[in-house]
Scaffold this motif. Structure first.
Motif, PDB file in Angstrom:
ATOM      1  N   LEU A   1       0.912  -1.045  -0.019  1.00  0.00           N
ATOM      2  CA  LEU A   1       0.006   0.051  -0.134  1.00  0.00           C
ATOM      3  C   LEU A   1       0.747   1.152   0.082  1.00  0.00           C
ATOM      4  O   LEU A   1       1.924   1.579   1.005  1.00  0.00           O
ATOM      5  CB  LEU A   1      -0.956  -0.145   1.367  1.00  0.00           C
ATOM      6  CG  LEU A   1      -1.609  -1.258   1.456  1.00  0.00           C
ATOM      7  CD1 LEU A   1      -2.715  -1.002   2.739  1.00  0.00           C
ATOM      8  CD2 LEU A   1      -2.851  -1.268   0.372  1.00  0.00           C
ATOM      9  N   GLU A   2       0.741   2.149  -0.862  1.00  0.00           N
ATOM     10  CA  GLU A   2       1.649   3.353  -1.163  1.00  0.00           C
ATOM     11  C   GLU A   2       0.787   4.595  -1.154  1.00  0.00           C
ATOM     12  O   GLU A   2      -0.065   4.653  -2.033  1.00  0.00           O
ATOM     13  CB  GLU A   2       2.632   3.005  -2.543  1.00  0.00           C
ATOM     14  CG  GLU A   2       3.065   4.317  -3.045  1.00  0.00           C
ATOM     15  CD  GLU A   2       4.221   5.058  -1.943  1.00  0.00           C
ATOM     16  OE1 GLU A   2       4.987   4.580  -1.159  1.00  0.00           O
ATOM     17  OE2 GLU A   2       4.036   6.333  -1.699  1.00  0.00           O
ATOM     18  N   ARG A   3       1.163   5.467  -0.430  1.00  0.00           N
ATOM     19  CA  ARG A   3       0.291   6.736  -0.321  1.00  0.00           C
ATOM     20  C   ARG A   3       0.174   7.419  -1.770  1.00  0.00           C
ATOM     21  O   ARG A   3      -0.693   8.160  -2.127  1.00  0.00           O
ATOM     22  CB  ARG A   3       1.099   7.768   0.654  1.00  0.00           C
ATOM     23  CG  ARG A   3       0.330   8.843   1.013  1.00  0.00           C
ATOM     24  CD  ARG A   3       1.072   9.552   2.034  1.00  0.00           C
ATOM     25  NE  ARG A   3       2.572   9.855   1.363  1.00  0.00           N
ATOM     26  CZ  ARG A   3       3.303  10.315   2.174  1.00  0.00           C
ATOM     27  NH1 ARG A   3       3.297  10.885   3.308  1.00  0.00           N
ATOM     28  NH2 ARG A   3       4.475  10.508   1.542  1.00  0.00           N
TER      29      ARG A   3
ATOM     30  N   SER B   1      12.249   9.229  -0.810  1.00  0.00           N
ATOM     31  CA  SER B   1      13.786   9.222  -0.472  1.00  0.00           C
ATOM     32  C   SER B   1      14.484   8.195  -1.354  1.00  0.00           C
ATOM     33  O   SER B   1      15.639   8.680  -1.793  1.00  0.00           O
ATOM     34  CB  SER B   1      13.924   8.875   1.128  1.00  0.00           C
ATOM     35  OG  SER B   1      15.245   8.895   1.482  1.00  0.00           O
ATOM     36  N   SER B   2      13.858   7.257  -1.755  1.00  0.00           N
ATOM     37  CA  SER B   2      14.586   6.115  -2.502  1.00  0.00           C
ATOM     38  C   SER B   2      14.848   6.654  -3.663  1.00  0.00           C
ATOM     39  O   SER B   2      16.107   6.356  -4.362  1.00  0.00           O
ATOM     40  CB  SER B   2      13.907   4.930  -2.337  1.00  0.00           C
ATOM     41  OG  SER B   2      13.756   4.478  -1.383  1.00  0.00           O
ATOM     42  N   TRP B   3      13.937   7.624  -4.356  1.00  0.00           N
ATOM     43  CA  TRP B   3      14.301   8.244  -5.674  1.00  0.00           C
ATOM     44  C   TRP B   3      15.225   9.226  -5.671  1.00  0.00           C
ATOM     45  O   TRP B   3      16.158   9.347  -6.761  1.00  0.00           O
ATOM     46  CB  TRP B   3      13.076   8.685  -6.281  1.00  0.00           C
ATOM     47  CG  TRP B   3      13.168   9.288  -7.597  1.00  0.00           C
ATOM     48  CD1 TRP B   3      12.975   8.514  -8.720  1.00  0.00           C
ATOM     49  CD2 TRP B   3      13.615  10.762  -7.756  1.00  0.00           C
ATOM     50  NE1 TRP B   3      13.044   9.701  -9.591  1.00  0.00           N
ATOM     51  CE2 TRP B   3      13.657  10.788  -9.188  1.00  0.00           C
ATOM     52  CE3 TRP B   3      13.908  11.717  -7.182  1.00  0.00           C
ATOM     53  CZ2 TRP B   3      13.960  11.938  -9.973  1.00  0.00           C
ATOM     54  CZ3 TRP B   3      14.368  12.797  -7.806  1.00  0.00           C
ATOM     55  CH2 TRP B   3      14.268  13.111  -9.011  1.00  0.00           C
TER      56      TRP B   3
ATOM     57  N   GLN C   1      16.558   3.424   7.906  1.00  0.00           N
ATOM     58  CA  GLN C   1      17.667   3.188   7.373  1.00  0.00           C
ATOM     59  C   GLN C   1      18.742   4.642   7.430  1.00  0.00           C
ATOM     60  O   GLN C   1      19.922   4.369   6.903  1.00  0.00           O
ATOM     61  CB  GLN C   1      17.558   2.475   6.089  1.00  0.00           C
ATOM     62  CG  GLN C   1      17.419   1.035   6.385  1.00  0.00           C
ATOM     63  CD  GLN C   1      15.848   0.616   6.781  1.00  0.00           C
ATOM     64  OE1 GLN C   1      14.959   1.491   6.713  1.00  0.00           O
ATOM     65  NE2 GLN C   1      15.790  -0.757   6.878  1.00  0.00           N
ATOM     66  N   PHE C   2      18.179   5.680   7.286  1.00  0.00           N
ATOM     67  CA  PHE C   2      18.709   6.880   7.474  1.00  0.00           C
ATOM     68  C   PHE C   2      19.518   7.168   6.191  1.00  0.00           C
ATOM     69  O   PHE C   2      18.942   7.234   5.082  1.00  0.00           O
ATOM     70  CB  PHE C   2      19.537   7.093   8.757  1.00  0.00           C
ATOM     71  CG  PHE C   2      19.918   8.550   9.201  1.00  0.00           C
ATOM     72  CD1 PHE C   2      19.022   9.628   8.396  1.00  0.00           C
ATOM     73  CD2 PHE C   2      20.640   8.948  10.126  1.00  0.00           C
ATOM     74  CE1 PHE C   2      19.563  10.763   8.870  1.00  0.00           C
ATOM     75  CE2 PHE C   2      21.237  10.098  10.482  1.00  0.00           C
ATOM     76  CZ  PHE C   2      20.441  11.074   9.937  1.00  0.00           C
ATOM     77  N   ARG C   3      20.769   7.350   6.404  1.00  0.00           N
ATOM     78  CA  ARG C   3      21.610   7.679   5.163  1.00  0.00           C
ATOM     79  C   ARG C   3      21.906   6.521   4.202  1.00  0.00           C
ATOM     80  O   ARG C   3      22.635   6.626   3.214  1.00  0.00           O
ATOM     81  CB  ARG C   3      22.753   8.427   5.529  1.00  0.00           C
ATOM     82  CG  ARG C   3      22.844   9.572   6.380  1.00  0.00           C
ATOM     83  CD  ARG C   3      23.948  10.618   6.510  1.00  0.00           C
ATOM     84  NE  ARG C   3      24.021  11.345   5.141  1.00  0.00           N
ATOM     85  CZ  ARG C   3      25.092  12.140   5.078  1.00  0.00           C
ATOM     86  NH1 ARG C   3      25.823  12.374   5.943  1.00  0.00           N
ATOM     87  NH2 ARG C   3      25.098  12.881   3.842  1.00  0.00           N
TER      88      ARG C   3
END
Ligand code: FAD
Length: 366
Positions: free
Chosen positions: A33-35, A42-44, A328-330
């Protein structure tokens, strides 16, 4: 083998998609489920360096996740390219670092973890990265470090999980958990309830907020990072170079990234003129050849910050059916493969690839 177990993954970033991939590979029925649209946060936005920056500065619990993932990234990216036709362009071109005060610590860390890390003098530094204006007297060089292109990784993962039977529901924001007799049995969305046997929250920087009604929500907060993208003739910059938390990343086709900021500004994802100027001044001073390079994009993303950067990969201690894989931060790309596998091990009650204790819901961090 398909199982009857239905697992909901909340969030379609790298962590959610990698987790869904692991669960689906084990035969579970998985719905993400993705908003918004998957793989756009962030991943992009990230740089795709498949290493922590200055890796000796991290706790062993991060190194353990990073090492497990680094050993597998070449194979996973090759599989994704082969099966989906989208190549994440995993490329090993090494990482040069300026950290003259930390040479001994870095060498000790490398010896302890059996990692290839060498000191290089100014001449060798310049040979490795001729565009660097001020090579240090002693630099640090990790020749085996790779990088990948985040948007391509995300697009490939999306195609891959769908081919594995994962159901993906975009534009479906989760607003809360559904509890029955103290057990998590699904979630609430504006489109209605979604029932499941298990729920795993992989909502990146939003994970703490989403679980804020719990007595001990994970301490995950947004940390903004701004990034610049340039176009250069391929080969203008040869290596990833790090100095003072800023790095340059050359892509195969001549695109060059320079970043990134670390800003505690809540959920504000806007870019600022001031940071653009700061990053431009730095990249021009360190790599004068970049003065000729057109700036093609400037963006910001919200990292899922956590204490000491140690992610939460855990079952809730008191609510059966509820899990988290966030914070997972940076390092969400470099530790993503191991985080996903460990999370799947916990959800599926398999022997875990690593000791999960440091990533526990209430584990001390830092
Ligand atoms: C500028 C920058 C540079 C970086 N460079 C690197 C690097 O070089 N190497 C590295 O390893 N890492 C890097 N990172 C960090 C890495 O990108 C992150 O750790 C990683 O992307 C986190 O992945 P995620 O899936 O947890 O979060 P995200 O990619 O943010 O995904 C979370 C998803 O959850 C969805 N979501 C949120 N709330 C809800 C809800 N209520 N309901 C449904 N869906 C929801 C969001 O819409 C989003 O799609 C960088 C990050 C930034 C910003």
């Amino acid at each position: 083998m398909k199982s009857d177990r239905h697992i909901l993954v909340i969030g379609g970033g790298a962590i959610g998609l990698l987790t869904a991939r692991e669960l689906a590979s084990a035969g579970a029925q998985v719905t993400v489920l993705e908003r918004g649209q998957p793989g756009r946060e962030s991943s992009w936005a990230g740089g795709g360096i498949v290493s922590p920056l200055f890796p000796w500065r991290y706790l062993d619990s991060i190194t353990a996740l990073a090492s497990w993932s680094q050993a597998r990234y070449p194979e996973v990216c090759a599989q994704l390219a082969r099966d989906t036709g989208i190549d994440p362009e995993f490329t090993v071109n090494g990482m040069l670092m300026v950290a003259e005060d930390e040479v001994d610590t870095a060498l000790n860390w490398a010896a302890r973890h059996q990692r290839r890390l060498e000191t290089v003098d100014a001449t060798t530094f310049r040979e490795l990265e001729p565009a660097a204006a001020h090579p240090p007297g002693t630099g640090l060089w990790m020749p085996e470090i790779g990088q990948l292109r985040n948007p391509r990784l995300l697009a490939a993962l999306l195609a891959d999980v769908q081919a594995r039977g994962v159901t993906l529901r975009s534009e479906t924001p989760v607003s809360g958990l559904r509890m029955r007799n103290g057990v998590c049995r699904g979630v609430t969305t504006p489109q209605g309830h979604v029932e499941a046997d298990q729920v795993i929250v992989c909502a990146g920087a939003w994970s703490g907020e989403l679980l804020s009604d719990l007595p001990t929500p994970p301490a995950v907060r947004p940390v903004r990072g701004q990034m610049l993208l340039f176009q250069t003739p391929p080969g203008t910059i040869s290596r990833i170079v790090l100095e003072d938390q800023r790095y340059i990343i050359p892509r195969r086709d001549g695109h060059v990234l320079f970043g990134s900021s670390m800003e505690e500004v809540g959920f504000d994802k806007s870019t600022t003129e001031a940071m653009r100027e700061e990053l431009l001044a730095l990249v021009h001073a360190r790599f004068p050849v970049m003065r000729e390079a057109p700036l093609v994009k400037h963006w910001a993303g919200l990292r899922p910050g956590s204490p000491a950067g140690v992610p939460y990969i855990a079952a809730h201690p008191e609510i059966p059916g509820l899990y988290v894989n966030a914070g997972q931060f940076r390092n969400g790309i470099v530790i993503g493969l191991a985080s996903a596998r460990l999370a799947a091990d916990l959800v599926l009650e398999r022997p875990p690839i690593l000791n999960p204790t440091p990533y526990g819901w209430n584990a001390p961090r830092g």
